[in-house]
Design a protein around this motif. Structure first.
Motif, short mmCIF file in Angstrom:
data_model
loop_
_atom_site.label_atom_id
_atom_site.label_comp_id
_atom_site.label_asym_id
_atom_site.label_seq_id
_atom_site.Cartn_x
_atom_site.Cartn_y
_atom_site.Cartn_z
N PHE A 432 0.96 -1.34 0.37
CA PHE A 432 0.06 0.02 0.32
C PHE A 432 0.67 1.54 0.03
N VAL A 433 1.18 1.81 -1.16
CA VAL A 433 1.72 3.28 -0.77
C VAL A 433 0.92 4.07 -0.40
N ARG A 434 -0.40 4.78 -0.88
CA ARG A 434 -0.97 5.92 0.55
C ARG A 434 -2.04 6.22 -0.94
N ARG A 435 -2.69 6.75 -0.30
CA ARG A 435 -4.47 7.23 -0.86
C ARG A 435 -4.14 8.64 -2.44
N LYS A 436 -4.88 8.28 -2.87
CA LYS A 436 -4.53 8.94 -4.37
C LYS A 436 -4.27 10.91 -4.19
N ASN A 437 -5.50 11.39 -3.24
CA ASN A 437 -5.62 12.47 -2.76
C ASN A 437 -4.38 13.25 -2.45
N VAL A 438 -4.32 14.73 -3.32
CA VAL A 438 -3.60 15.29 -3.01
C VAL A 438 -3.58 16.46 -1.48
N LEU A 439 -2.96 16.09 -1.11
CA LEU A 439 -3.17 16.98 0.23
C LEU A 439 -3.00 18.22 0.48
N LEU A 440 -1.62 18.48 0.12
CA LEU A 440 -1.09 20.66 0.40
C LEU A 440 -0.80 20.95 -1.54
N SER A 441 -1.50 22.34 -1.50
CA SER A 441 -1.12 23.14 -2.70
C SER A 441 -1.14 24.75 -2.16
N ILE A 442 -0.63 25.00 -2.97
CA ILE A 442 -0.63 26.75 -2.60
C ILE A 442 -0.27 27.44 -4.27
N ASP A 443 0.57 27.18 -4.50
CA ASP A 443 0.14 27.63 -6.17
C ASP A 443 0.54 26.53 -7.38
N SER A 444 1.48 25.90 -8.36
CA SER A 444 1.26 24.83 -8.75
C SER A 444 2.00 23.65 -8.28
N ASP A 445 2.03 23.54 -6.96
CA ASP A 445 2.68 22.72 -6.16
C ASP A 445 1.34 21.60 -6.03
N LYS A 446 2.28 20.40 -5.49
CA LYS A 446 0.94 19.15 -5.18
C LYS A 446 2.19 18.77 -4.10
N THR A 447 1.51 18.58 -2.84
CA THR A 447 2.13 17.00 -1.84
C THR A 447 1.22 16.00 -1.32
N ASP A 448 1.33 15.31 -1.67
CA ASP A 448 1.01 14.16 -1.60
C ASP A 448 1.08 13.90 0.32
N GLU A 449 0.55 12.72 0.71
CA GLU A 449 0.58 12.09 1.44
C GLU A 449 1.70 11.49 1.56
N ALA A 450 2.00 10.55 1.17
CA ALA A 450 3.38 10.05 0.48
C ALA A 450 4.47 10.87 1.13
N GLU A 451 4.06 12.09 0.36
CA GLU A 451 5.28 12.83 0.48
C GLU A 451 5.68 13.51 1.52
N LEU A 452 4.52 14.04 2.57
CA LEU A 452 4.42 14.34 3.34
C LEU A 452 5.14 13.76 4.76
N GLN A 453 4.50 12.42 4.72
CA GLN A 453 5.06 11.18 5.63
C GLN A 453 6.48 11.54 4.83
N LYS A 454 7.19 11.00 4.27
CA LYS A 454 8.53 10.92 3.73
C LYS A 454 9.00 12.42 4.42
N ALA A 455 8.80 13.60 4.74
CA ALA A 455 9.58 15.25 5.00
C ALA A 455 9.82 15.06 6.25
N VAL A 456 8.63 14.62 7.03
CA VAL A 456 8.90 14.38 8.35
C VAL A 456 9.49 13.39 9.04
N GLU A 457 9.46 11.94 8.04
CA GLU A 457 10.46 11.30 9.17
C GLU A 457 11.93 11.64 8.60
N ASN A 458 11.73 12.32 7.61
CA ASN A 458 13.46 13.09 7.33
C ASN A 458 13.65 13.79 8.50
N ALA A 459 12.76 14.94 8.39
CA ALA A 459 12.99 15.57 9.96
C ALA A 459 13.10 15.42 11.07
#
Length: 598
Positions: A432-459
């Motif tokens: 299981f990779v992730r839910r498809k929905n995009v979580l965050l977007s301010i402009d043209s950026d799109k951050t999904d759940e898996a990417e946010l999870q990885k960023a939290v883990e790294n930080a």
């Protein structure tokens, strides 16, 4: 003694004759996955041939895959809402299913919309029970002796609601726990719970949790496994013990139940088993009164062999906290299911959480897979992707799951992204990779759940030298500032209050998160100035428990609740912001050059 069975040799020798039959079924079904899928589709289309939905697309009784795929569109929940509303409002005609819709199963929902209503029919309970019956025979291959003890599972029901047309609407687990399949289940020495039905079925979540925890403490020497549906649920139970152990130990010591427990059937059961036990009370009090709760599960329930919880997908961020409270006990993820359908099981449940793969059981529904490119955000309408069948997926590739169920979902996009890791016989296995929905977007950026999870883990790695970890988090795209910026709410668990992370360290955590995000985000930060510096807001301990309590008060299920990884609902935002103890911004821009793409 293990029972030899050549039919289950690929999985291993079964622990008993009943297990041999279950393992044989797994082997037989996965060995003929494509023919089973063909039979399932034929059964679904034959029985539902006269439904309004299939008639609309002029299937004309055809049951072959080619006709089915050429005439029926792939759909989402929004496409099906008119039919759902008709059924919910009392239309009993054969709209989606020839069999009567027995109830609606409610999804866990998201912060952005209302809870989904999934139609189901009575016989789906049989399919769910079948999948449940396969879990322990597989687990017995890896953990011997489970028949000599009990499982401490924190299981809960949610009070049902009714649609305007009178149908029950409730979470899938509430439906199962309240069914005769669960309430009158035959005795199985390999699957005995410490929690009685009276506690599991108690609609008051405090009374239910209290009684289940008390029963677990009373039978602590017999507990061989501890679990909940999701990792978050087990951590909520540990938090409950932290808050209530004085009263629990008093009940054990004097043999009298807390007067706050008023449910008659619950009191009747507990009065039968609760006897004065000062020695046990002192043992529990000795452990719980310590400031250090590291390894508390293994310290109280000393015979525990593993934790049975889902820690895949968004639940992965709970792993360090579970390791802390359990003393590093193995984590077993046993099955993959949703409100729409039960999908499959983990044939290697004692593997590392990062290696969990679920084997899709081809008898549960008809499965199709939309190829998913990790860097794409949708397919051009004039060139749709080629949908592939269950046995035709390719190892290493990612797909979006599409299901056709006996209950009347046809070519329905579940929204789960899965990566193929291998095959068991001819049935594929998926991570299981992730839910498809995009979580965050301010402009043209799109951050999904898996990417946010990885960023939290790294930080969060920067917190290790301070013996601190991220217990829980959520996010918010703050567009009130110019430019807008990402806000990440962190609840921290520190093991050493004298060595807490400093403001400078938390600022570096902000930057580490930004460095982990995609190149479109970093370009917006560095070159376009369309995104402001990322902000981490540290909240008080217990904040996310309050968030869960709020969600439950609004109708969420305690079993299915998952912390939303992105929030935008004003009351939730106000709750989070009222609990902020410190705020920290990224001190510099993340690295970005036009050549750096990922």
């Amino acid at each position: 003694m293990a029972v030899d069975s050549p039919l289950s040799s690929q999985l291993g020798p079964p622990a008993c004759e009943r297990d041999a039959k279950a393992l044989h079924f797994i082997e037989e079904t996965t060995s003929h996955a494509d023919s089973v899928q063909d039979r399932v589709l034929t059964e679904i289309l034959t029985r539902n041939s006269q439904t309004e939905y299939l008639t609309r697309f002029k299937l004309n009784g055809a049951t072959d895959r080619e006709t089915f795929k050429s005439k029926l569109p792939i759909i989402t929940y929004e496409d099906l809402q008119p039919e759902i509303h008709r059924i919910a409002n009392g239309d009993r005609s054969a709209i989606l299913s020839a069999h009567p819709i027995s109830e609606f199963l409610t999804s866990s929902g998201t912060s952005a919309g209302e809870r989904k209503l999934m139609p189901t029919i009575k016989e789906e309970l049989d399919r769910r029970r079948l999948l449940y019956s396969l879990l322990m025979p597989v687990m017995n291959l890896y953990v011997p002796g489970l028949e000599r003890g009990k499982g401490l599972y924190f299981l809960f029901v949610k009070s049902e609601t009714r649609t305007p047309g009178g149908l029950l609407a409730r979470p899938v687990l509430t439906s199962y726990y309240k069914s005769d399949h669960f309430k009158t289940r035959p005795y199985d020495p390999y699957n005995v719970y410490t929690s009685p039905n009276e506690a599991i079925l108690c609609p008051d979540s405090f009374q239910s949790m209290y009684a289940q925890m008390l029963c677990g403490l009373l039978q602590r020497q017999q507990v061989l496994r501890v679990g909940a549906v999701f990792a978050s649920g087990l951590l909520r139970a540990i938090r409950f013990l932290q808050l209530n152990w004085p009263q629990l130990t008093q009940d054990i010591e004097i043999g009298a139940l807390n007067p706050k427990l008023t449910d008659p059937s619950l009191r009747e059961y507990m009065d039968k088993i609760l006897k004065p036990n000062p020695e046990l009370a002192e043992c529990v009090r000795h452990e719980c009164s310590k400031d250090n709760w590291e390894g508390i599960i293994a310290r109280i329930w000393q015979n525990t062999k593993y934790l049975d919880v889902i820690v895949t997908g968004a639940m992965a961020q709970y792993i360090p906290t579970l390791d802390y409270y359990s003393g590093g006990l193995p984590l077993a993820c046993t099955m993959y299911a949703s409100s729409e359908c039960y999908f499959g099981l983990n044939l290697n449940p004692m593997c590392k959480p990062s290696q969990v793969s679920y084997t899709i059981m081809p008898n549960m529904a008809y499965f199709e897979f939309l190829p998913h490119e990790p860097d794409s955000f949708g397919f051009p309408r004039d060139s749709p992707p080629k949908v592939v069948d269950l046995v035709d997926v390719e190892v290493g590739k990612e797909y979006e799951l599409v299901i056709t169920t006996y209950a009347g979902l046809y070519r329905y996009r579940v929204g789960d992204i899965l990566r193929v890791t291998g095959f068991h016989n001819s049935a594929p296995q998926f991570h299981f990779v992730r839910r498809k929905n995009v979580l965050l977007s301010i402009d043209s950026d799109k951050t999904d759940e898996a990417e946010l999870q990885k960023a939290v883990e790294n930080a969060s790695r920067l917190l290790r030298e301070f013996n601190t970890s991220v217990v829980e988090y959520t996010s918010y795209a703050d567009t009130r500032t110019i430019p807008g910026h990402y806000v990440i709410y962190w609840e921290l668990l520190g093991k050493d209050s004298a060595n807490s992370p400093t403001d400078e360290v938390l600022k570096q955590c902000c930057l580490a998160m930004e460095e982990s995000l995609n190149s479109v985000y970093r370009q917006g930060r560095v070159a376009d100035n369309s995104i402001g510096p990322l902000e981490i807001r540290v909240v008080k301990n217990g904040t996310f428990e309050e968030l869960m309590d709020y969600a439950i008060s609004r109708g969420a299920s305690i079993n299915q609740y998952k912390v939303p990884r992105c929030v935008n609902f004003t009351p939730i935002m106000e709750l989070l912001d009222s609990r902020v103890v410190s705020s920290h911004f990224s001190p510099a821009s993340p690295l970005w050059t036009p050549e750096r793409r990922r």
